[in-house]
Design an enzyme around this catalytic site. Structure first.
Site, mmCIF file in Angstrom:
data_model
loop_
_atom_site.group_PDB
_atom_site.id
_atom_site.type_symbol
_atom_site.label_atom_id
_atom_site.label_comp_id
_atom_site.label_asym_id
_atom_site.label_seq_id
_atom_site.Cartn_x
_atom_site.Cartn_y
_atom_site.Cartn_z
ATOM 1 N N LYS A 1 -0.852 -1.289 -4.741
ATOM 2 C CA LYS A 1 -1.589 -0.071 -5.100
ATOM 3 C C LYS A 1 -0.543 0.976 -5.453
ATOM 4 O O LYS A 1 -0.131 1.751 -4.593
ATOM 5 C CB LYS A 1 -2.416 0.423 -3.911
ATOM 6 C CG LYS A 1 -3.488 -0.524 -3.395
ATOM 7 C CD LYS A 1 -4.211 0.113 -2.189
ATOM 8 C CE LYS A 1 -5.052 -0.879 -1.452
ATOM 9 N NZ LYS A 1 -5.597 -0.335 -0.183
ATOM 10 N N ASP B 1 0.859 -1.177 0.000
ATOM 11 C CA ASP B 1 0.000 0.000 0.000
ATOM 12 C C ASP B 1 0.902 1.236 0.000
ATOM 13 O O ASP B 1 1.344 1.673 -1.049
ATOM 14 C CB ASP B 1 -0.901 -0.117 1.233
ATOM 15 C CG ASP B 1 -1.991 0.918 1.292
ATOM 16 O OD1 ASP B 1 -2.812 0.952 0.372
ATOM 17 O OD2 ASP B 1 -2.028 1.696 2.264
HETATM 18 P P1 IMP Z 1 1.927 -0.603 3.819
HETATM 19 O O1 IMP Z 1 2.975 -0.749 4.888
HETATM 20 O O2 IMP Z 1 1.253 0.745 3.869
HETATM 21 O O3 IMP Z 1 2.449 -0.912 2.439
HETATM 22 O O4 IMP Z 1 0.759 -1.581 4.191
HETATM 23 C C1 IMP Z 1 0.834 -2.915 3.910
HETATM 24 C C2 IMP Z 1 -0.134 -3.704 4.759
HETATM 25 O O5 IMP Z 1 -1.354 -3.007 4.994
HETATM 26 C C3 IMP Z 1 -0.537 -4.955 4.032
HETATM 27 O O6 IMP Z 1 0.347 -6.003 4.334
HETATM 28 C C4 IMP Z 1 -1.933 -5.221 4.537
HETATM 29 O O7 IMP Z 1 -1.870 -6.007 5.694
HETATM 30 C C5 IMP Z 1 -2.472 -3.860 4.864
HETATM 31 N N1 IMP Z 1 -3.347 -3.340 3.781
HETATM 32 C C6 IMP Z 1 -3.035 -2.421 2.838
HETATM 33 N N2 IMP Z 1 -4.064 -2.185 2.007
HETATM 34 C C7 IMP Z 1 -5.070 -2.997 2.412
HETATM 35 C C8 IMP Z 1 -6.416 -3.236 1.915
HETATM 36 O O8 IMP Z 1 -6.902 -2.651 0.927
HETATM 37 N N3 IMP Z 1 -7.144 -4.158 2.609
HETATM 38 C C9 IMP Z 1 -6.653 -4.833 3.687
HETATM 39 N N4 IMP Z 1 -5.406 -4.648 4.170
HETATM 40 C C10 IMP Z 1 -4.620 -3.735 3.536
#
Ligand code: IMP
Ligand code: MG
Length: 177
Positions: A132, A104
């Site tokens: 994303k 994300d």
């Molecule tokens: P980041 O550290 O912001 O890249 O977040 C990654 C983590 O956030 C992922 O491993 C997921 O566990 C959670 N996450 C991000 N987007 C979503 C979503 O759309 N639905 C559910 N969990 C999400």
């Protein structure tokens, strides 16, 4: 349509399409990792279902480890990553593949990769089910990604909304409003 707690979700990616994309990603790994006996580091909780399907498509020897980090609270990323479960074997001089459900903001990977590199890995690459790209906040080299999606919140196939919804075979997207 499905309802989880206070939100409604529409079908988004059917389980047959997920299976096709996971198999295609596994083929790339099969071509790149033959004879290297890499360690797959699976990020709990979200990646458990992806990892289970992915490894059943791999045809090279590998080992699996599970780790857990926390950065998400409900639908908002906090920008902080906390190690909840660590590694139990040495990864020194090993090829490592991080198995993640979704990238994300990239915060989780951006803090995990330097940590793995500091342990003397031979190589480290990311294999993620989803990404994303529009939400990425940090530069990240993602070599293996099964599917890219827009900036929308999704559940199912291991991914949760507030702890619930990981069990669905297909992926669902939150309904606006
Ligand atoms: P980041 O550290 O912001 O890249 O977040 C990654 C983590 O956030 C992922 O491993 C997921 O566990 C959670 N996450 C991000 N987007 C979503 C979503 O759309 N639905 C559910 N969990 C999400
Ligand atoms: Mg996750």
């Amino acid at each position: 349509m499905i309802t989880i707690k206070d939100k409604q979700f529409d079908p988004f990616i059917h389980h047959e399409q997920i299976a096709d994309r996971v198999a295609a990603l596994a083929d790339k790994l099969n071509a790149d990792y033959k004879g290297r006996n890499p360690i797959l580091i699976v990020i709990l909780n979200g990646a458990f279902m992806f990892a289970a399907d992915l490894v059943r498509c791999l045809n090279f020897d590998h080992e699996i480890q599970f780790t857990k980090y926390s950065s998400y609270d409900g639908m908002d990323t906090t920008g902080h990553v906390k190690e909840l479960i660590g590694l139990s074997i040495s990864i020194e001089d090993r090829d490592v593949i991080i198995v993640e459900d979704i990238i994300d903001t990239g915060t989780t990977m951006a803090s995990l990769i330097p940590m793995l590199k500091s342990k003397g890995v031979k190589s480290v690459e990311i294999a993620t089910l989803l990404m994303k790209p529009g939400k990425l906040k940090v530069p990240l080299d993602v070599k293996y990604c099964a599917m890219e999606i827009p900036n929308e919140f999704i559940v199912g196939y291991g991914l949760d909304y507030d702890g619930v919804g990981r069990n669905y075979k297909s992926i669902y997207v939150v309904k606006e409003g």
